[in-house]
Scaffold this active site. Structure first.
Site, PDB file in Angstrom:
ATOM      1  N   CYS A 185      13.176  -3.751  -7.864  1.00 52.01           N
ATOM      2  CA  CYS A 185      12.379  -2.758  -7.149  1.00 52.01           C
ATOM      3  C   CYS A 185      11.112  -2.538  -7.969  1.00 52.01           C
ATOM      4  O   CYS A 185      11.172  -2.143  -9.130  1.00 52.01           O
ATOM      5  CB  CYS A 185      13.185  -1.467  -7.032  1.00 52.01           C
ATOM      6  SG  CYS A 185      12.258  -0.144  -6.265  1.00 52.01           S
ATOM      7  N   CYS A 236      12.723   6.414  -7.796  1.00 48.09           N
ATOM      8  CA  CYS A 236      11.278   6.349  -8.076  1.00 48.09           C
ATOM      9  C   CYS A 236      10.703   7.498  -8.851  1.00 48.09           C
ATOM     10  O   CYS A 236      10.830   8.641  -8.446  1.00 48.09           O
ATOM     11  CB  CYS A 236      10.455   6.322  -6.801  1.00 48.09           C
ATOM     12  SG  CYS A 236      11.224   5.656  -5.396  1.00 48.09           S
ATOM     13  N   CYS A 239       0.939   8.213  -6.896  1.00 46.30           N
ATOM     14  CA  CYS A 239       0.926   8.019  -5.452  1.00 46.30           C
ATOM     15  C   CYS A 239       0.111   9.132  -4.801  1.00 46.30           C
ATOM     16  O   CYS A 239       0.115  10.265  -5.274  1.00 46.30           O
ATOM     17  CB  CYS A 239       2.365   8.052  -4.931  1.00 46.30           C
ATOM     18  SG  CYS A 239       2.511   7.660  -3.183  1.00 46.30           S
ATOM     19  N   GLU A 253       7.424   2.173 -13.376  1.00 46.07           N
ATOM     20  CA  GLU A 253       8.856   1.909 -13.457  1.00 46.07           C
ATOM     21  C   GLU A 253       9.261   0.756 -12.552  1.00 46.07           C
ATOM     22  O   GLU A 253       8.692   0.575 -11.486  1.00 46.07           O
ATOM     23  CB  GLU A 253       9.619   3.149 -12.990  1.00 46.07           C
ATOM     24  CG  GLU A 253       9.503   4.295 -13.956  1.00 46.07           C
ATOM     25  CD  GLU A 253       9.982   5.598 -13.342  1.00 46.07           C
ATOM     26  OE1 GLU A 253      11.122   5.637 -12.863  1.00 46.07           O
ATOM     27  OE2 GLU A 253       9.200   6.558 -13.345  1.00 46.07           O
ATOM     28  N   CYS A 290       4.765  13.205  -0.702  1.00 40.63           N
ATOM     29  CA  CYS A 290       6.044  13.586  -0.078  1.00 40.63           C
ATOM     30  C   CYS A 290       6.756  14.584  -0.999  1.00 40.63           C
ATOM     31  O   CYS A 290       6.857  14.363  -2.208  1.00 40.63           O
ATOM     32  CB  CYS A 290       6.932  12.366   0.145  1.00 40.63           C
ATOM     33  SG  CYS A 290       6.170  11.112   1.192  1.00 40.63           S
TER      34      CYS A 290
HETATM   35  N1  SAH Z   1       5.737   4.751  -0.555  1.00 40.04           N
HETATM   36  C1  SAH Z   1       6.784   3.945  -0.015  1.00 40.04           C
HETATM   37  C2  SAH Z   1       7.684   3.296  -1.053  1.00 40.04           C
HETATM   38  C3  SAH Z   1       8.138   4.110  -2.237  1.00 40.04           C
HETATM   39  S1  SAH Z   1       9.450   5.262  -2.110  1.00 40.04           S
HETATM   40  C4  SAH Z   1       7.607   4.731   0.976  1.00 40.04           C
HETATM   41  O1  SAH Z   1       7.352   5.893   1.150  1.00 40.04           O
HETATM   42  O2  SAH Z   1       8.459   4.134   1.612  1.00 40.04           O
HETATM   43  C5  SAH Z   1      10.919   4.403  -1.827  1.00 40.04           C
HETATM   44  C6  SAH Z   1      11.907   5.190  -0.969  1.00 40.04           C
HETATM   45  O3  SAH Z   1      12.564   6.244  -1.711  1.00 40.04           O
HETATM   46  C7  SAH Z   1      11.256   5.855   0.217  1.00 40.04           C
HETATM   47  O4  SAH Z   1      12.059   5.709   1.351  1.00 40.04           O
HETATM   48  C8  SAH Z   1      11.210   7.294  -0.251  1.00 40.04           C
HETATM   49  O5  SAH Z   1      11.030   8.163   0.822  1.00 40.04           O
HETATM   50  C9  SAH Z   1      12.538   7.422  -0.950  1.00 40.04           C
HETATM   51  N2  SAH Z   1      12.672   8.585  -1.822  1.00 40.04           N
HETATM   52  C10 SAH Z   1      11.736   9.211  -2.547  1.00 40.04           C
HETATM   53  N3  SAH Z   1      12.256  10.259  -3.205  1.00 40.04           N
HETATM   54  C11 SAH Z   1      13.557  10.301  -2.884  1.00 40.04           C
HETATM   55  C12 SAH Z   1      14.627  11.169  -3.248  1.00 40.04           C
HETATM   56  N4  SAH Z   1      14.443  12.205  -4.062  1.00 40.04           N
HETATM   57  N5  SAH Z   1      15.847  10.894  -2.728  1.00 40.04           N
HETATM   58  C13 SAH Z   1      16.034   9.833  -1.896  1.00 40.04           C
HETATM   59  N6  SAH Z   1      15.073   9.003  -1.525  1.00 40.04           N
HETATM   60  C14 SAH Z   1      13.838   9.237  -2.006  1.00 40.04           C
END
Ligand code: SAH
Length: 345
Positions: A105, A333, A112, A92, A116
């Site tokens: 973006c 994302c 991944c 995406e 998380c």
């Molecule tokens: N792997 C990298 C970049 C991808 S995620 C990272 O972790 O930074 C891009 C951003 O979106 C990150 O800050 C991530 O923690 C956040 N993110 C992921 N899921 C989310 C959600 N459900 N709500 C808000 N932010 C989210």
């Protein structure tokens, strides 16, 4: 397998051309077509002789992003693409329109590894790395479709960019080349969940890109619950690496903090965060967590967001509550790819 022509820098392309027995000046022409005009085939290279086009197409290919789905936000014009890659995988990208122009973006991996718990990109795990050429293709495909020039980049899509380090740096090198898209390095941000050794390595390359760090918690106890990476690199180690990045590059770090109701949004959490970040040249982006269908986290209330921000500011830390763009099209994302996986079509 044929090589991705978009992933070659000018020196590499030149030596390939000479090696193939063609004059060196052809490399400059070809590079112009690939990196500046963003073509997707050798046939479009009208000033290149047929023999060279044929030789090129035997050795090289364009690993394009094909638009599978395109969603347009009625609220703010944000566009989200689900792209299909050469091997049938999906990634995406999101294009946002700001006062200063267009920002994209980009995803850096298919899936991944980081896991998380609040993130839709973690669903289904890791599939593969994206090549530098494929990341460029995300930009080129969006530019072509929208017929605009994109002048800002955030590496904040699916994937952990520092876990695909060399390809990501190559992508940035190509995108900022003055003989290509000539994007300003100052207009590029990279977001990481905190792969500490790679933050040091990135700092030492002195590229001048903005580093965003997904912090999301004021202490190890809360952070380790939602971000497995924290068990490998603690918050203290992470913040030490951030200070090194800041001192080496002179760039202010941006911390991302997704606010989750009842988990990390108390006054106490804000005070603890402020204490940890004191003395770091930084900015905190507070992001009301996006409800991901597969996860059961809820956004903090407006009141909580404002109170959290106020506590940080009282301690001298600048913070903003991030405006949500594209909320009507699930623009965060991994959401679209996750739903594609689910339906399996
Ligand atoms: N792997 C990298 C970049 C991808 S995620 C990272 O972790 O930074 C891009 C951003 O979106 C990150 O800050 C991530 O923690 C956040 N993110 C992921 N899921 C989310 C959600 N459900 N709500 C808000 N932010 C989210």
């Amino acid at each position: 397998m044929r090589k991705d022509i978009r992933a070659l820098n000018f020196q590499e392309l030149s030596s390939e051309i000479v090696h193939m027995g063609f004059p060196k000046f052809r490399a400059k022409q070809i590079y112009f077509w690939v990196q500046k005009k963003c073509v997707s085939s050798f046939d479009e290279m009208t000033n290149i002789p047929d023999a060279l086009r044929a030789a090129l197409s035997e050795k090289f290919a364009f690993f394009d992003c094909k638009i599978n789905t395109k969603l347009l936000s009625k609220i703010d014009g944000t566009v989200k693409y689900l792209f299909e890659l050469y091997d049938g995988e999906y990634v995406e990208s999101v294009v946002m329109k700001y006062k200063y122009g267009y920002s994209i973006c980009v995803s850096s991996q298919v899936g991944c590894k980081m896991g998380c718990t609040f993130c839709a990109s973690a669903i289904g795990g890791f599939v593969r790395q994206l090549s530098a050429g494929e990341m460029l293709s995300e930009v080129f495909a969006a530019q072509r479709d929208l017929n605009v020039k994109i002048n800002h980049l955030v590496l904040m899509g699916t994937g952990e960019p520092l876990d695909n380090f060399e390809n990501v740096l190559r992508f940035i090198e190509l995108l900022t080349d003055e003989n290509g898209q000539n994007m300003s390095i100052r207009h590029i941000s990279l977001s990481t969940c905190g792969i500490v050794p790679k933050i040091y390595e990135l700092a030492d390359r002195k590229l001048g890109i903005t580093l965003s760090v997904s912090l999301h918690a004021p202490n190890n106890q809360i952070r380790s619950k939602s971000m497995p990476v924290n068990k490998k690199y603690s918050i203290d180690e992470l913040l030490r690496a951030c200070r090194y990045y800041e001192n080496t590059t002179g760039r202010r770090i941006s911390f991302e903090y997704a606010m989750i109701k009842g988990l990390n949004d108390s006054d106490e959490a804000a005070r603890e965060l402020a204490g940890r970040l004191k003395g770091t040249l930084c900015h905190v982006n507070l992001i009301p967590v996006n409800n991901v269908r597969e996860r059961n986290y809820e956004k903090s209330t407006k009141e909580r967001q404002m109170r959290f921000k106020a506590i940080l500011e009282e301690s001298g830390i600048t913070a903003t509550v991030r405006r949500t763009l594209g909320s009507d099209i699930n623009a965060s994302c991994g959401q679209l790819r996750a739903s594609k996986r689910k339906t399996g079509d």
